[in-house]
Enzyme design. Structure first.
Site, PDB file in Angstrom:
ATOM      1  N   GLU A  64      22.735  60.512  81.287  1.00 51.85           N
ATOM      2  CA  GLU A  64      22.448  61.362  80.342  1.00 51.85           C
ATOM      3  C   GLU A  64      21.798  62.629  80.241  1.00 51.85           C
ATOM      4  O   GLU A  64      21.322  63.311  79.728  1.00 51.85           O
ATOM      5  CB  GLU A  64      23.053  60.585  79.128  1.00 51.85           C
ATOM      6  CG  GLU A  64      22.282  60.082  78.216  1.00 51.85           C
ATOM      7  CD  GLU A  64      21.513  60.194  76.669  1.00 51.85           C
ATOM      8  OE1 GLU A  64      22.206  61.071  76.243  1.00 51.85           O
ATOM      9  OE2 GLU A  64      21.416  59.875  76.311  1.00 51.85           O
ATOM     10  N   HIS A  95      22.988  63.713  74.787  1.00 49.34           N
ATOM     11  CA  HIS A  95      23.324  64.542  75.686  1.00 49.34           C
ATOM     12  C   HIS A  95      24.603  64.762  77.005  1.00 49.34           C
ATOM     13  O   HIS A  95      23.726  66.093  77.726  1.00 49.34           O
ATOM     14  CB  HIS A  95      22.180  63.938  76.495  1.00 49.34           C
ATOM     15  CG  HIS A  95      20.846  64.140  75.695  1.00 49.34           C
ATOM     16  ND1 HIS A  95      20.252  64.974  75.336  1.00 49.34           N
ATOM     17  CD2 HIS A  95      20.282  62.674  74.800  1.00 49.34           C
ATOM     18  CE1 HIS A  95      19.566  64.728  74.544  1.00 49.34           C
ATOM     19  NE2 HIS A  95      19.521  63.702  74.186  1.00 49.34           N
ATOM     20  N   HIS A 140      20.928  54.562  75.451  1.00 47.29           N
ATOM     21  CA  HIS A 140      20.252  55.765  74.662  1.00 47.29           C
ATOM     22  C   HIS A 140      19.396  55.087  73.894  1.00 47.29           C
ATOM     23  O   HIS A 140      18.500  56.267  73.843  1.00 47.29           O
ATOM     24  CB  HIS A 140      21.808  55.853  72.799  1.00 47.29           C
ATOM     25  CG  HIS A 140      21.537  56.676  72.215  1.00 47.29           C
ATOM     26  ND1 HIS A 140      21.345  57.867  72.308  1.00 47.29           N
ATOM     27  CD2 HIS A 140      20.849  56.642  71.099  1.00 47.29           C
ATOM     28  CE1 HIS A 140      20.586  58.328  71.222  1.00 47.29           C
ATOM     29  NE2 HIS A 140      20.863  58.071  70.942  1.00 47.29           N
TER      30      HIS A 140
HETATM   31 FE   LIG Z   1      19.350  58.734  77.285  1.00 41.07          FE
HETATM   32 FE   LIG Z   2      21.645  59.248  73.971  1.00 40.92          FE
END
Ligand SMILES: [Fe+2]
Ligand SMILES: [Fe+2]
Length: 291
Positions: free
Chosen positions: A54, A83, A191
């Site tokens: 991402e 993202h 993340h």
């Molecule tokens: Fe990330």
């Molecule tokens: Fe993320």
């Protein structure tokens, strides 16, 4: 410092070994993959490679050129997260490239898919599912319900199912681990860009890790240059973030699975500097050139 948190066990049939690479951030992240992925595949006897992509395009989103580059380098399936739409061309690319996933719990109407049925080099099926949390994140559809639906759809065709849960809150990620214990091979988090040290096999046989970490510049604030990000905390003024470059490290996890049960038998966390990957590539070179 060892690169793996524990020694790798010898592989014996019918074991499948999956490498999952934590969020690849910008050019430094891609360079780590370029330098080390084939050597990691060789060293760890990997059957399938999954990577969260991402942040692969300058820290924000993914482009067709960069996605194709990662696939060429040996990534088999790319997952993502919040993202995914940062680069507009991802809206088209994801429709054309089924090996790029977006979280399955984006509302109806979002392009692309949240799961993929991969095949290993030996022709074995692996289901890959990508979902995203809602705590401190976008309020999209319920990941706990959606992930179950995606697993059910894959189950007829794959015993091994690997889940990337892209989420901010540790509690939500651990909850997903327990939700899916015994139902899938592995649940790993992405993340936060910080690797956690809680890898384990849950009681019913699912491998779990709260966050795989970041493949990118670690002298940074989760991938971006320190000064502008720190200044935003100090002054609350807007600032432009650029991908950092210092201290690139590849963070990943290797999960071993029993092909007959679909459950995990081992989980190993990895963290390699660029230099360590270059050395590994040198070590593995004669093996690679002989196949
Ligand atoms: Fe990330
Ligand atoms: Fe993320």
């Amino acid at each position: 410092m060892p690169n793996g948190i524990r020694a790798t066990l010898g592989k014996s049939f019918p074991l499948m070994r999956i490498l999952f690479i934590g969020d690849i951030v910008g050019r430094p992240g891609r360079q780590l993959v370029k330098t080390g992925l084939q050597a990691l595949i060789s060293r760890h006897d990997i059957d399938l490679v999954i990577a969260n992509a991402e942040n692969a395009a300058a820290g924000f989103g993914i482009t067709r050129e960069i996605g194709d580059e990662l696939l060429d380098l040996g990534v088999d399936v790319m997952t993502s997260g919040n993202h995914i739409w940062d680069k507009r061309e991802a809206l088209d690319y994801i429709g054309a490239e089924s090996r790029l996933l977006r979280p399955a719990n984006y509302p109806a109407g979002a392009p692309g898919n949240g799961s993929y049925l991969a095949r290993t080099r030996q022709g074995l099926s692996v289901g890959v599912v990508n979902v995203m949390g809602r705590v401190f994140m976008l309020q999209i559809d319920d990941p706990f319900a959606v992930v179950q639906r995606e697993i059910d759809a894959l189950r007829q065709r794959a015993r091994i199912v690997f889940v990337d849960f892209h989420a901010e809150a540790t509690s939500e990620k651990i909850a997903m681990g327990w939700h899916l214990d015994g139902k899938v091979t592995a649940v790993v988090g992405t993340h936060t860009h910080v690797q956690t040290a809680d890898e384990r096999i849950l009681p019913k046989g699912t491998a779990y890790l709260t966050d795989v970490g970041m493949t990118g510049p670690h002298d940074s604030i989760i991938g971006v240059e320190i000064e502008p990000a720190l200044n935003r905390f100090l002054t609350a003024l807007p600032s432009r973030f650029e991908t950092a470059s210092g201290n690139p490290r590849l963070n990943a996890v290797v999960v071993d699975a029993d092909e007959t049960t679909g459950l995990a038998t081992d989980i190993e966390r990895l963290s390699y500097s660029h230099d360590e990957l270059a050395d590994l590539a040198e070590d593995e070179r004669p093996v690679r050139s002989s196949v």
